[in-house]
Structure formats: C-alpha cells, structure tokens
Scaffold this motif. Structure first.
Motif, short mmCIF file in Angstrom:
data_model
loop_
_atom_site.label_atom_id
_atom_site.label_comp_id
_atom_site.label_asym_id
_atom_site.label_seq_id
_atom_site.Cartn_x
_atom_site.Cartn_y
_atom_site.Cartn_z
N ASP A 626 47.60 65.27 71.99
CA ASP A 626 48.46 65.02 70.97
C ASP A 626 48.18 63.75 70.25
O ASP A 626 48.04 63.58 69.13
CB ASP A 626 49.97 64.82 71.54
CG ASP A 626 50.71 66.08 71.47
OD1 ASP A 626 51.83 66.22 72.14
OD2 ASP A 626 50.18 66.93 70.89
N TRP A 630 47.35 63.13 66.14
CA TRP A 630 47.88 62.65 65.05
C TRP A 630 47.04 61.23 64.71
O TRP A 630 47.03 61.03 63.46
CB TRP A 630 49.32 62.13 65.85
CG TRP A 630 50.11 63.33 65.86
CD1 TRP A 630 50.67 63.80 67.06
CD2 TRP A 630 50.69 64.02 64.76
NE1 TRP A 630 51.35 64.78 66.74
CE2 TRP A 630 51.29 65.02 65.25
CE3 TRP A 630 50.39 63.77 63.34
CZ2 TRP A 630 52.11 66.00 64.41
CZ3 TRP A 630 51.00 64.98 62.48
CH2 TRP A 630 52.08 65.94 63.09
N LYS A 700 53.71 60.84 70.02
CA LYS A 700 55.03 60.84 69.15
C LYS A 700 54.94 59.68 68.22
O LYS A 700 55.31 59.29 67.09
CB LYS A 700 56.28 60.64 70.13
CG LYS A 700 56.57 62.00 70.72
CD LYS A 700 58.31 61.93 70.93
CE LYS A 700 58.57 63.18 71.52
NZ LYS A 700 59.49 63.17 72.57
N LYS A 703 52.68 59.85 65.53
CA LYS A 703 53.20 60.80 64.56
C LYS A 703 54.09 60.30 63.72
O LYS A 703 54.07 60.53 62.45
CB LYS A 703 53.89 62.08 65.34
CG LYS A 703 54.45 62.93 64.65
CD LYS A 703 54.94 64.21 65.43
CE LYS A 703 55.53 65.20 64.75
NZ LYS A 703 55.88 66.23 65.52
N TYR A 706 52.29 58.41 61.18
CA TYR A 706 51.90 59.20 60.08
C TYR A 706 52.86 59.64 59.21
O TYR A 706 52.76 59.54 57.87
CB TYR A 706 51.54 60.52 60.85
CG TYR A 706 51.01 61.60 59.92
CD1 TYR A 706 51.62 62.54 59.69
CD2 TYR A 706 49.67 61.63 59.35
CE1 TYR A 706 51.35 63.74 58.66
CE2 TYR A 706 49.23 62.58 58.53
CZ TYR A 706 49.94 63.55 58.21
OH TYR A 706 49.72 64.50 57.47
#
Lengths: 714, 337
Positions: A626, A630, A700, A703, A706
């Motif tokens: 993950d 990201w 997370k 993200k 982002y």
C-alpha cells in the motif's frame, strides 16, 4: 573500424545475430551440447567405427578444455578440413561393410564431432543440435526398449537445455532447466490430444531394418545355436490378448519353423518344407483338428502381436494357428502353410504387427500324403562313401532303438520308455553342453547325457524316426513374461525346440522332452530351469534380471517391469484400431454423431489450453504494498501537474531516490506542493527504516497526503 | 518507372504503415500492436524436422519416435505463446542523449523500466536501427541501469533517432519477436570538427545588404595576445608564426615569441564567408572549442541567432547546439548529407 567497440576479440556489434562469435569459456550451452553428443554417441557405440569414435573423443575433450578456459584456441580451418577429408575417406572405406543406417550414423557423428571442434557461433550450435537430435531419433528406432526410451527422453531434455542456456546466457542452468520443463509441461496436454487425433499411417516406403545382425531363429537346428539365443535378452515379440484368456505358461508354445531333414548331425529344412512355404501351396481352408488334452478345455484365443524384425519370414504364432492377418488394408502377407505354421511372404526387415486367432489344446489331424510320410520318416544316408557321413551314423543309437522297439510296440509305450531312459540316466539341462562333433546323438544319449532343448529334441526326433514314426522338429519360442492382464513379452532367451510325431488317431502330437527333464523350463521359464544359475544370460551382464537375488535390485527390476508393461501394453501397441475405439467411446459419451466433431473438439481443447496459459500469464500483475503504491502515485501527480519545464526527462526523474526527488521538486514547483511532498517523503523513508512498521497504516497516511496534494491544484 | 523508384514507393508505404501502427512516443509498453512475431529460420527447420521424425517413426514402427515428434510440434506451438508473453512485458524508454559531433558514435541510454507484471522480460535483447544491419546485444537478466546503445551519428542536426528495432529469441530460439520503436527524444549532432583559425570580432554592425554581413571593427587574432614578453624555447607544436625568425637567422636556435595577454579575449565568432556552409559550421565548431579551452569570452553570431559572449560549459553547449540547429542548406542536401 573503431577500436573502441571491441571487447576482447569480439566486436560489440554483430553483422548478423546468428553469426556472432561467442566466447567458449564457461559457455554452458556449448557444454550441454557436448554432453548430449557424448550421451548419444555412447548409446550408439556399437554402430560406430573406432576411428570416428576417436575423433568424437578428441572433439569432446577439446570442448571441455575450452569450457574450463584451460585452452583457448580453436583449430584452424585447414586442420579441420584435413581431418574431415581423412575421416571421410575412412568412412567411405568402411561403409562397404555397413548397412545404410550405420553409415548414416557414422557420418552424422563425424560431422558433429568436427563441428564441435570449431563450435563458435549460433549457427554452428543449431546445426549440431539438429544432428544430435537426429541421432537420438535413430537411437530410438534401434533401441525400442522402455529404458532406452527414458534415456533418449532425458537426452532431448538436455538438448533443449542447450537452447535455453544459449538464448538466455545470463540465467543459471537450473533456471533454464526450470523454464524448459515448464514449457514441456505446457506442451504435454496439447501433445496428448494431438496424438489421439492424428491417425496411424502405414509406412510410406519400405526401409531396411536398423538392426544389423539377424536376430531370432534360423531354420537349422544345430545343438548349440538355440543355446546362443538363450544368451540374449533382446525382445522378440510383444503379444496382447484381446479375446479369450491368456494361456498359462506351459501352454505358450510359439510355433515358428518346421524342420524335417536330418543328416545325422543337425536338422534342417527339406525341399518339401520349403515348398510348403510358398504362397501357392498355402492352406486356405481350415484344417482338421482333434482334441489333445481331454482335461483342459479347448480355447479359442485372439491376440495381436508386434514382432521385432528378425530378417526372416518366420512368424511365431501360438499353437495351433487358425487365422492370421496383417494390419494394413492391402493384401494379407501372411499364409498358413501345410505344416500348420504361419509364414510371411515378405522378409521381416522391420517390426511388423499381426492379429491372429489360435486354438489351444488341439492337434492337427490332416492325413499325411505319400510325400509327407516319406519325408517325415527320412533318415540320414548310411553309405560309407564320404568321411563325414561315417562320423554321423550314430550306430549305438540305432542298436538301442532296435531293442527298444522290440519291447515297446506302440508309440505311447515308446515315448514312455524314452522318457524313462532320460530320467533314470539322470540327464541334465544346461546351456553349456560340451561339443559333440561326431555321432552327436550317440554322444548325447550315452556319453555326456547333458544338453539343451535342441539336443533333446534332435535326439528324440531321430529315435522316433528310427522306430518308424513320422516325426518333425519345431523351433520357436516357449513361454513369455506376463506383464499385465493381457500382455506377454517374449524374449530371445525364450527360444525353444521341440518335436511332433504323427499318429492316425492323435494327429500331430506335440512332444517336449524338455518338459520331462526340466519341467520348470516349461512352466516358469529359462531362469528357473537352469541348475547352474550363472549360465543364465551369461553374456548380458547389464541385464537386471540376473541380479534379482540382491534385495534392492528385485524391487527395481519389478518397477522397471511394471513401467515396461505399461509402456508396451498401452503405448507401444496403441494402434489405429485402439484409437478408433477410443474415439468411438468418446463419441458415445458425448452424443456426437459425426466423427469430424471430435477433431474440432480436440482442436478447441488445444486452443483453450493455449488460451489458458496466455490469460494466466497476463494476470500476474505486480502488486506493491500500500504505502509504496500511494507514494508512487504522489510522485506521479507531482510530475504530471506541478512541474514547470525541466531539462531532465521523465525517465531520469523516475530513477531519483526519494530525497533527490524532493530536492529537484523544490526547484520546479510551488512551495506548498514541495512542503506536502516533503512530508510524504519523510513518512515514506521513516517507514522503511523503522523496526516495526505497518504498511497499511503508513499507506493510509500517504493516501491522505495524496488527497491533499490533489486539492492543492484546485 | 525504374526499379529504384518502385523500391522508394514501397519503402514510403512501409513507413506510413508502420507510423500508423506504432506511432512515436516517449516510452513504450509493448503490446499486440507493437509486437511482430514469426518463427526464426531455425524454428522452421525445427518444425520441418519434427515432421520428418514423424514420418520416420511411422515407417520404422517406432511409437516413441512418433510421440517425440508430436511433442516437439506441441513445444513449437507453446513456444510461440511463451515468446510473445515474455516480449510483451517489455517497458522501455530512452533517457537524455548526450550530444556528439558528427562522424562519431552517440551513446543512447535505453531504460528497461519495471513492467506491470511480476516477472521481467528475459533473454538477450538485440538492438539495431531501422534498416541498418548492425546489432548490439543486451542481456536483460543482468542489466542494471540503462543500457548504452551506440548509434553512429553521420550528419549534423537536431533530429529524432531512426526507429529502434528490438528483437528477442527467448526462450528456445524457435520464434523471434521484434518491434520498431520511434522515440521522440531528440539527438543533437554538432558539426564535425575541422581545424580552423577564425577571428574573434569585437563588435558587429549589421548591414542592410541581403545575405551578407559587414563586420567592422578591430580584428583581434585569438592566438596573439597583446604584449611581447619573452623568448622561450620553441616546442614542437607551437605555431610557426610565433617563431623569432630574425633570431633564428642570427643564431640558428629556434625560439618562440611569447606574448602575455593583459585581458581575456572577447568577441563574436561568425560564419566564414565562403560558399560551403557546412565547412564553415565545422570550422566554427572547432573554433568554439578552442575559445573555450583558451578561456576566451566568446559569442556567436549566426544569421539565425545571436548568442552574447560568455564563458561556461553550458554556454559552449548552447553555441554548439545553435550550430547543430542551423538549417540544412541546399548544398548540404545536394552533397548527400
């Protein structure tokens, strides 16, 4: 020519891909090819002259030295040309005594050896590959036993590894091996489907057999020559019983040759017998038979045989043959002669198959003609003219028979008396009987009293003829190894000789003195019958059957036998009729009316296999964890949205490590973007170096970063 | 309609077709459109050989041989897919190309980028250029970083590379996959260096006369700084005009006059006035290098652009790039460049 662009002796550039010179040192593909060449030459060594073998040896040694880097020079063209001419001359001289196949093998090995010496480019490699593959194919034709099939399969895998290591030289040999096996595994289901669909063709042209020597039986029974056959473990015939029970061991008499002329020393074929083997005199109508064994049922049994090439026209069939036909749809080459054995109108120079029907436990009862009676009572001439005839008069036997017949007036009594004699005198059964050059029968019956089936049959035949009963000898095979419910393997060491005597009420009655003196031979085979086990397969030290007393060997032997059974039973004899049966069964199961649909089904199966591989391979998308995913998205966003014109190309930027990327970004983008990216980068780097990090959590975080970045553009 | 004309027509059509099929791009992820696949010569031989083995097997009643031949044919078919799948994983781009002088070889960095799939492209990649039969190989399994592809730059100019042909025979050499990629990254080729001794002009006045420039002002020779300093021993390679001839006549010793420059040279370089523009450009290129080495402050005056005097590496590159970008003259075109 720009000298900067050469590495060692080789230029970086090649004018053609196939012709580019390759380094020989530590070149795995060259080594693998040399190993394959060694293996194939070793397996065919009996067909190769010593000179060519020497050249091959030199080539292999040279290549090994080159591989190890101990030697650096490839012989020049002149030397190779000279070698080529010399070996060509040798080959031409020796080819007078060779079959065409042997000559071809020698030529191929010679060409490959010379090419291996100068092996330098891809073109050379591929040429040698094809040569060695062809040699392996020839080897498969010559040696059609199961073990050899495994061996040549392994050889083909080695050849494929040669290609794999050549076209991906930086990969290790084990990686190339894995790739090759993977490709073969993918090809296997497709090959199986194709194999079922492809019809079985008849030979396109007549070719001479690859086997050099005449194997199998000959039509002269000299005590000794059947003993020679007993030393060989070559396969003679494979029989598959399709209907009726498989006969018991002692019922397996395979009649091949009828021999009816005796000269005092050996039995051979008479003119009459030879005449009977002409197609014109073949028996076209079924002959009369009478039951021989009242305690056994009569069995009609149907079978298919694959007969290895024996260079003769003799066809061993189960006693008593009723009908026989070949496999091709043209005229039947087989006849049944007046002496009730099968005969091929063509010499069997290649492996043939036939299907036949035989009846067990019967005797042929056709009345003898005048000529036949005379022939079957024929005795050696008693004139004293030539020296050798004196030596083969067997006077003592003649005297003994005269006495015997006085006391034993019927045939049955005489047979019993003879059997009694050999039992009481404690005759023995051996492969290594002493030579009996003069008065063979006398010496056998009264002096040595030991011998092989041919001794016994020859002697008893003479005795019965002296007593006035029409007798003839039969040569063929007895027994055969049962490998599964319906298949027998008959080897050369099952060769046997016995005799038949004619009487009005019982017809041609089979007599086998071996059954009297060595009953295990008839019920269990040669291995069990010889009192001296060392005689068995004395010449064949490589045969596993000899060493079955060692515990591990017995299991291994059984395993190989089972493999051999499956091999011979299923694949080796899987012919057109079986294929058609299989297809018919499939059609029934699938409710398909037209056979062409099976072909289409097969093709679509192949297509779906390939599509399956294709789709499976396409779906292996790399999955990043993950946080990496990201982070990469953030970078992508920065580059695509926020960058003013920069001198570096995208690809250079992609290669920047995280810190450098932020530094570069600072030069080309707004401060808010840079700040955000800096934060993201810090999280990313921290994550990688923390002792315990949760990909998901950091993912997370990044993200969220982002999303913020995205909003900045608005 | 000569044969050469037909050939030209065909090649033009070929180019149009391939331009439609594989348009130019900065990077390529290979796919159906861009990959061509056919059996190699060896592949055809292999297939033919398998059929021959099948015939042999039928003739000699050798089931094992028949099975082997069918296996080889199946392997051939499977290889086609394996080849294609392997090649289709290729994701390539090229980086910035360092400019070179005409007549030398440029090094083109070919980046094999991480592809989408978990497995990389394997095997030996053969690189060449459109219709140029010289091949370079790259071992994809041991490649780290960009691979340097060599391209011989013949002519001056700023242009795209010709189509780059990538070929691969992995895994067993029965099939070959190839593609022709048109990268957009430009290649700057400076003019070939020709030795010259061009003067630095201190000022420039443009005249209204078409196609000519009058240069006014003091002409400074680059090699002759102002003041005479001393006589030093003549070294091999020193300019002949700096030899003190009078002294030589007198004493027989070769001595050279050494001048010391008070201030660095400054001025503009411009195209020499003779008909061969390419030669002139080449001479200018040489001169720029000389100025740079001698730490002069030089500028460039061309009909197409002017660059103010400066001295730095970047300035030199800019000047050379301006030379490279100078439009190709009809004469050059006629000369076959």
């Amino acid at each position: 020519m720009d000298n900067r662009f050469t590495i060692g002796r080789h230029s970086i550039f090649a004018d053609s891909i196939a012709g580019k010179p390759r380094s020989a040192a530590h070149n795995n593909s060259f080594l693998a090819l040399t190993i394959a060449f060694c293996l194939v030459t070793f397996s065919l060594y009996s067909h190769v002259t010593i000179w060519i073998l020497l050249i091959g040896l030199v080539a292999v040694i040279m290549r090994f030295l080159l591989y190890l880097g101990l030697y650096q020079h490839i012989p020049g063209t002149r030397i190779i040309n000279i070698l080529g001419i010399i070996s060509g001359v040798i080959l031409v001289v020796m080819s007078r005594n060779m079959t065409m196949l042997s000559a071809m093998i020698n030529l191929l090995i010679m060409a490959s050896a010379l090419k291996i010496m100068v092996l330098h480019t891809q073109k050379d490699l591929l040429f040698i590959f094809i040569s060695v593959l062809f040699l392996a194919a020839l080897g498969l034709i010559i040696h059609d036993e199961f073990l050899f099939t495994l061996f040549y399969s392994g050889l083909v895998v080695v050849l494929l590894i040669t290609l794999a290591t050549h076209f991906a030289p930086s990969r290790s040999v084990s990686q190339s091996l894995t790739k090759t096996l993977q490709l073969l595994a993918q090809a296997l289901p497709i090959a199986m489907i194709m194999y079922i669909l492809v019809p079985h063709f008849s030979p396109f042209w007549q070719v001479p057999s690859p086997k050099q020597e005449t194997t199998g039986l000959t039509d002269v029974v000299k005590p000794g020559n059947i003993a020679d056959l007993a030393q060989s473990a070559d396969l003679a015939m494979i029989v598959r019983f399709t209907e009726g029970p498989i006969p018991k061991f002692h019922q397996r008499y395979w009649r091949a040759i009828v021999i009816d002329q005796f000269d005092g020393e050996s039995w051979s074929q008479s003119q009459l017998q030879r005449a009977y083997q002409q197609p014109l005199l073949a028996m076209t109508q079924p002959q009369q038979h009478v039951i021989s064994q009242p305690y056994d049922n009569i069995h009609l049994t149907q079978y298919k045989s694959v007969l290895m090439a024996n260079q003769t026209q003799y066809v061993p069939t189960l006693d008593a043959i009723i009908d026989i036909k070949g496999n091709s749809h043209t005229t039947n080459p087989y006849i049944i002669t007046a002496s009730n054995h099968a005969f091929n109108s063509q010499p069997q120079v290649f492996t043939t198959d036939y299907s036949a029907i035989s009846m067990l436990n019967v005797n042929n009862q056709r009345e003898l003609t005048q000529l036949e009676t005379e022939q079957y009572l024929q005795l050696p001439p008693s004139s004293q003219k030539l020296d050798y005839q004196i030596a083969h008069q067997n006077p003592r036997t003649q005297v003994w028979v005269t006495e015997l017949t006085k006391q034993n007036t019927t045939l049955k009594q005489l047979i019993t008396a003879f059997n009694q004699f050999i039992l009481t005198e404690q005759f023995t059964y051996t492969l290594q009987a002493p030579l009996m050059p003069e008065n063979m029968v006398d010496q056998f019956l009264f002096t040595h009293q030991t011998g092989f089936c041919s001794h016994y049959a020859a002697a008893m035949g003479y005795v019965l003829r002296l007593a006035g009963y029409p007798t003839r000898l039969v040569a063929g095979y007895q027994g055969g190894e049962q490998v599964n419910d319906s298949t027998l393997l008959i080897y050369q060491y099952d060769a046997h000789a016995w005799l038949e005597v004619y009487s009005a009420d019982l017809g041609w009655q089979r007599l086998d003195p071996t059954a009297v003196i060595a009953p295990q031979r008839i019920s269990d085979g040669l291995a069990h019958a010889l009192s001296n086990k060392d005689e068995y397969l004395a010449e064949e030290s490589l045969s596993l059957a000899k060493y079955t007393h060692i515990p591990g060997i017995a299991q291994l032997h059984r395993l190989l036998q089972q493999g051999s059974a499956v091999w011979h039973g299923s694949f080796r004899t899987f012919d057109n009729e079986d294929k058609q049966d299989l297809i018919k069964t499939l059609m029934q199961h699938l409710n398909i009316k037209h056979p062409a649909w099976i072909g289409i089904l097969g093709l679509s199966l192949i297509g779906s296999c390939l599509a399956g591989y294709f789709i499976y391979a396409r779906t292996d998308i790399a999955v990043h964890p993950d946080h990496v995913k990201w982070y990469l998205q953030c970078r992508q966003l920065c580059v695509s949205r926020y960058i003013q014109k920069s001198a570096e190309t995208d690809t250079d930027i992609q290669h920047y490590p995280p810190k450098k990327f932020v530094d570069w970004l600072a030069l080309h983008s707004t401060s808010s973007v840079v700040a955000e990216m800096h934060q993201i980068t810090t999280w990313f780097i921290q994550h990688e170096y923390r002792a315990t990090s949760d990909n998901h959590l950091t993912g997370k975080q990044i993200k969220a970063g982002y999303k913020r970045l995205k909003r900045l553009s608005k | 309609m000569s044969f050469a004309y037909l050939q030209q027509l065909l090649s033009v059509r070929q180019e149009k077709w391939i331009n439609r099929r594989i348009p130019e791009a900065v990077r390529y992820q290979l796919d159906n459109q861009s990959i061509f696949i056919l059996p190699t010569k060896f592949g055809y031989v292999f297939l033919l050989f398998s059929v021959i083995l099948f015939v042999f097997g039928t003739n000699y009643y050798s089931q094992p041989l028949i099975m082997l031949s069918i296996m080889l044919i199946a392997l051939f078919v499977v290889h086609m897919f394996a080849s294609f799948l392997n090649f289709a994983r290729l994701y390539v781009s090229i980086g910035n190309i360092q400019p070179v002088y005409a007549g030398t070889t440029a090094a083109i960095p070919l980046h094999i980028l991480p592809s989408q799939s978990a497995r990389p492209t394997r095997g030996t990649l053969w690189v060449s250029f459109w219709e140029i039969k010289r091949y370079q190989s790259i071992e994809l399994d041991t490649l780290e970083g960009p691979a340097n592809i060599r391209y011989f730059a013949e002519n001056r100019g700023v242009s795209q590379l010709p189509r780059m042909t990538l070929q691969c025979d992995y895994p067993l050499g029965l099939f070959r996959c190839w593609t022709h990629l048109q990268f957009t990254q430009p290649l700057t080729v400076y003019p070939q260096l020709i030795v010259a001794n061009l003067p630095l002009e201190s000022t420039i006045k443009l005249s209204q006369v078409k196609n000519s420039t009058h240069i006014e002002g003091k002409t400074l020779s680059l090699d002759q700084p102002d003041d005479f300093d001393s006589l030093v021993t003549f070294q091999h390679g020193d300019p002949m005009h700096s030899v003190a001839w009078k002294y030589l006549a007198k004493t027989g010793n070769m001595l050279r006059k050494r001048f010391v420059g008070a201030s660095p040279q400054q001025g503009y370089l411009s195209l020499p006035m003779h008909s061969n523009v390419e030669k002139g450009l080449s001479q200018l290129a040489y001169q720029i290098n000389q100025c740079h080495n001698k730490h002069a402050i030089y500028g460039l005056y061309l009909p197409t652009q002017t660059i103010v005097p400066n001295h730095s590496e970047a300035h030199k590159q800019a000047c050379l790039a301006a030379l490279a970008a100078y439009p190709i003259t009809r004469q050059a075109y006629r000369d076959g460049q």
